[in-house]
Design a protein around this motif. Sequence first.
Motif, PDB file in Angstrom:
ATOM      1  N   HIS A  74       0.842  -1.209   0.000  1.00 16.47           N
ATOM      2  CA  HIS A  74       0.000   0.000   0.000  1.00 16.47           C
ATOM      3  C   HIS A  74       0.864   1.241   0.000  1.00 16.47           C
ATOM      4  O   HIS A  74       2.081   1.162  -0.025  1.00 16.47           O
ATOM      5  CB  HIS A  74      -1.018  -0.011   1.147  1.00 16.47           C
ATOM      6  CG  HIS A  74      -0.471   0.114   2.537  1.00 16.47           C
ATOM      7  ND1 HIS A  74       0.361  -0.822   3.108  1.00 16.47           N
ATOM      8  CD2 HIS A  74      -0.643   1.064   3.501  1.00 16.47           C
ATOM      9  CE1 HIS A  74       0.651  -0.462   4.357  1.00 16.47           C
ATOM     10  NE2 HIS A  74       0.064   0.681   4.611  1.00 16.47           N
ATOM     11  N   ARG A 173      -7.968  -4.602  -0.719  1.00 16.67           N
ATOM     12  CA  ARG A 173      -8.733  -4.536   0.533  1.00 16.67           C
ATOM     13  C   ARG A 173      -8.641  -3.135   1.127  1.00 16.67           C
ATOM     14  O   ARG A 173      -8.050  -2.917   2.173  1.00 16.67           O
ATOM     15  CB  ARG A 173      -8.185  -5.547   1.549  1.00 16.67           C
ATOM     16  CG  ARG A 173      -8.435  -6.998   1.218  1.00 16.67           C
ATOM     17  CD  ARG A 173      -9.872  -7.389   1.525  1.00 16.67           C
ATOM     18  NE  ARG A 173     -10.026  -8.836   1.466  1.00 16.67           N
ATOM     19  CZ  ARG A 173     -10.389  -9.514   0.385  1.00 16.67           C
ATOM     20  NH1 ARG A 173     -10.616  -8.880  -0.749  1.00 16.67           N
ATOM     21  NH2 ARG A 173     -10.509 -10.840   0.428  1.00 16.67           N
ATOM     22  N   HIS A 176      -7.766   0.852   5.473  1.00 19.54           N
ATOM     23  CA  HIS A 176      -6.654   1.476   6.205  1.00 19.54           C
ATOM     24  C   HIS A 176      -6.007   2.534   5.309  1.00 19.54           C
ATOM     25  O   HIS A 176      -5.709   3.640   5.746  1.00 19.54           O
ATOM     26  CB  HIS A 176      -5.668   0.388   6.617  1.00 19.54           C
ATOM     27  CG  HIS A 176      -4.317   0.894   7.002  1.00 19.54           C
ATOM     28  ND1 HIS A 176      -4.082   1.586   8.162  1.00 19.54           N
ATOM     29  CD2 HIS A 176      -3.129   0.828   6.358  1.00 19.54           C
ATOM     30  CE1 HIS A 176      -2.806   1.923   8.218  1.00 19.54           C
ATOM     31  NE2 HIS A 176      -2.205   1.478   7.139  1.00 19.54           N
ATOM     32  N   ASP A 180      -4.681  -0.558  -0.017  1.00 18.63           N
ATOM     33  CA  ASP A 180      -4.323  -1.795   0.682  1.00 18.63           C
ATOM     34  C   ASP A 180      -4.546  -3.024  -0.190  1.00 18.63           C
ATOM     35  O   ASP A 180      -5.626  -3.221  -0.736  1.00 18.63           O
ATOM     36  CB  ASP A 180      -5.152  -1.970   1.960  1.00 18.63           C
ATOM     37  CG  ASP A 180      -4.732  -0.996   3.022  1.00 18.63           C
ATOM     38  OD1 ASP A 180      -3.542  -0.694   3.101  1.00 18.63           O
ATOM     39  OD2 ASP A 180      -5.606  -0.523   3.767  1.00 18.63           O
ATOM     40  N   ILE A 182      -3.714  -7.332  -0.352  1.00 15.76           N
ATOM     41  CA  ILE A 182      -3.218  -8.517   0.349  1.00 15.76           C
ATOM     42  C   ILE A 182      -2.913  -9.605  -0.683  1.00 15.76           C
ATOM     43  O   ILE A 182      -3.426  -9.567  -1.802  1.00 15.76           O
ATOM     44  CB  ILE A 182      -4.213  -9.019   1.425  1.00 15.76           C
ATOM     45  CG1 ILE A 182      -5.501  -9.542   0.784  1.00 15.76           C
ATOM     46  CG2 ILE A 182      -4.531  -7.909   2.432  1.00 15.76           C
ATOM     47  CD1 ILE A 182      -6.421 -10.240   1.784  1.00 15.76           C
ATOM     48  N   HIS A 196      -3.698  -4.349   6.629  1.00 19.51           N
ATOM     49  CA  HIS A 196      -5.136  -4.610   6.576  1.00 19.51           C
ATOM     50  C   HIS A 196      -5.643  -5.193   7.900  1.00 19.51           C
ATOM     51  O   HIS A 196      -6.734  -4.856   8.372  1.00 19.51           O
ATOM     52  CB  HIS A 196      -5.417  -5.563   5.415  1.00 19.51           C
ATOM     53  CG  HIS A 196      -6.808  -6.102   5.373  1.00 19.51           C
ATOM     54  ND1 HIS A 196      -7.917  -5.288   5.318  1.00 19.51           N
ATOM     55  CD2 HIS A 196      -7.277  -7.379   5.393  1.00 19.51           C
ATOM     56  CE1 HIS A 196      -9.004  -6.053   5.297  1.00 19.51           C
ATOM     57  NE2 HIS A 196      -8.642  -7.308   5.346  1.00 19.51           N
ATOM     58  N   SER A 203      -6.320  -1.458  12.966  1.00 18.21           N
ATOM     59  CA  SER A 203      -5.817  -0.627  11.865  1.00 18.21           C
ATOM     60  C   SER A 203      -6.697   0.598  11.707  1.00 18.21           C
ATOM     61  O   SER A 203      -7.908   0.489  11.682  1.00 18.21           O
ATOM     62  CB  SER A 203      -5.845  -1.400  10.540  1.00 18.21           C
ATOM     63  OG  SER A 203      -5.014  -2.507  10.616  1.00 18.21           O
ATOM     64  N   TYR A 229     -13.568   0.031   4.984  1.00 19.61           N
ATOM     65  CA  TYR A 229     -12.708  -0.914   5.702  1.00 19.61           C
ATOM     66  C   TYR A 229     -13.497  -2.121   6.214  1.00 19.61           C
ATOM     67  O   TYR A 229     -13.053  -3.271   6.094  1.00 19.61           O
ATOM     68  CB  TYR A 229     -12.012  -0.198   6.870  1.00 19.61           C
ATOM     69  CG  TYR A 229     -11.088  -1.088   7.665  1.00 19.61           C
ATOM     70  CD1 TYR A 229     -10.068  -1.801   7.033  1.00 19.61           C
ATOM     71  CD2 TYR A 229     -11.226  -1.219   9.038  1.00 19.61           C
ATOM     72  CE1 TYR A 229      -9.225  -2.623   7.751  1.00 19.61           C
ATOM     73  CE2 TYR A 229     -10.384  -2.040   9.768  1.00 19.61           C
ATOM     74  CZ  TYR A 229      -9.376  -2.742   9.120  1.00 19.61           C
ATOM     75  OH  TYR A 229      -8.548  -3.556   9.837  1.00 19.61           O
ATOM     76  N   SER A 232     -14.118  -4.510   3.547  1.00 15.97           N
ATOM     77  CA  SER A 232     -12.900  -5.277   3.253  1.00 15.97           C
ATOM     78  C   SER A 232     -12.675  -6.367   4.303  1.00 15.97           C
ATOM     79  O   SER A 232     -12.285  -7.491   3.980  1.00 15.97           O
ATOM     80  CB  SER A 232     -11.678  -4.345   3.216  1.00 15.97           C
ATOM     81  OG  SER A 232     -11.715  -3.533   2.061  1.00 15.97           O
ATOM     82  N   THR A 236     -12.382 -10.465   3.860  1.00 15.52           N
ATOM     83  CA  THR A 236     -11.270 -11.272   4.372  1.00 15.52           C
ATOM     84  C   THR A 236     -11.784 -12.353   5.317  1.00 15.52           C
ATOM     85  O   THR A 236     -11.313 -13.489   5.310  1.00 15.52           O
ATOM     86  CB  THR A 236     -10.244 -10.367   5.090  1.00 15.52           C
ATOM     87  OG1 THR A 236      -9.711  -9.459   4.125  1.00 15.52           O
ATOM     88  CG2 THR A 236      -9.109 -11.171   5.707  1.00 15.52           C
TER      89      THR A 236
END
Length: 337
Positions: A74, A173, A176, A180, A182, A196, A203, A229, A232, A236
């Motif tokens: 990021h 994602r 933050h 971001d 991953i 993340h 975060s 966020y 996201s 996850t």
Amino acid sequence: MTDALASAAAAGIHCLPIPTPFQVGRVNCYLIDDDPLTLLDTGPNSGTSLDTLGLALAAHGRVIEDLELIVLSHQHMDHLGLASILARRSGAEVAALDLLAPWVARYGEAMESDDVFAARVMTEHGIPEDVRLALLAASHAYRALGAACTVTTPLADGATLTFRDRTLRVWHRPGHSPSDTIFHDERRGIVLGADHLIKHISSNPLISRPLDVPLGDDPPDRPHALEIYLASLRATRAMADVSVVLAGHGEPVTDHVALIDDRFKGHGRRARKIRRLLEDGPMTAYEIAGALWGTVAVTQAYLTLSEVLGHADLLVADGRIVEEVGDDGVTRLRAAG
Ligand SMILES: [Zn+2]
């Protein structure tokens, strides 16, 4: 070394903690001992970090010139500051999310635009001028810890990075930060998660200038960073084949579902607290931050402002509070009903 880091190392992924001047402490960069030889994140653009990185690579029998691929997670300077120096010295390709490529190519200009945007958000939400100027001065002072760099391999959301011994799936994602990203090794259940998801701290969903608005243009509206966020985090949480998330700071996360559930609970509690504060009358987001965190709010005013506004967005969406712009141009939050 934790068990999780030991098994990552057995899979060829080595954690290299690099110092930063920030409160968060060291940033975890990861050496992926594969073909191409890869470094995920670089540490900030400083002599100390470069030195430490050189020593950390040497401990694995490598030198900077051996690197063949640099991957960026990021846009924050503690993660990408050395990318351009490392790429120049090694000739490595640089891979990053496609949305991030133009931002990092024009790093100085991008940081300036981000600061202009942040100043606007601060003004609109009641941060006094002296605090605002102090924060902008600090941002200026830190700016050289990042640097512009050319992304040679832009990555689309959902794309894969292929190595001799592994494949990493790329997932955007945001939250933050807007960029971001991953990287998921589905076969081994390893996620390189950067900032993340961090075990020891929640975060911060920082309000940042959106990446899809051209530099120089004024973004129409501030992004709802916390909502972004949380979406996201939900994505996850739903991922299968995850046994460990290797984080950008601190220790690996070995139960990402439990940690994410915990984060959701924390956010719910904070939203209720903010709603209660407003029962005594309308307040600016800055005043709410002061009521919640006291003097911390002065030194970390943008961070705590982002936090309050993130929760305010959720409360507005639920119809529990309303935002009102006063004659002074400052937005105040008021309990609804
Ligand atoms: Zn970060």
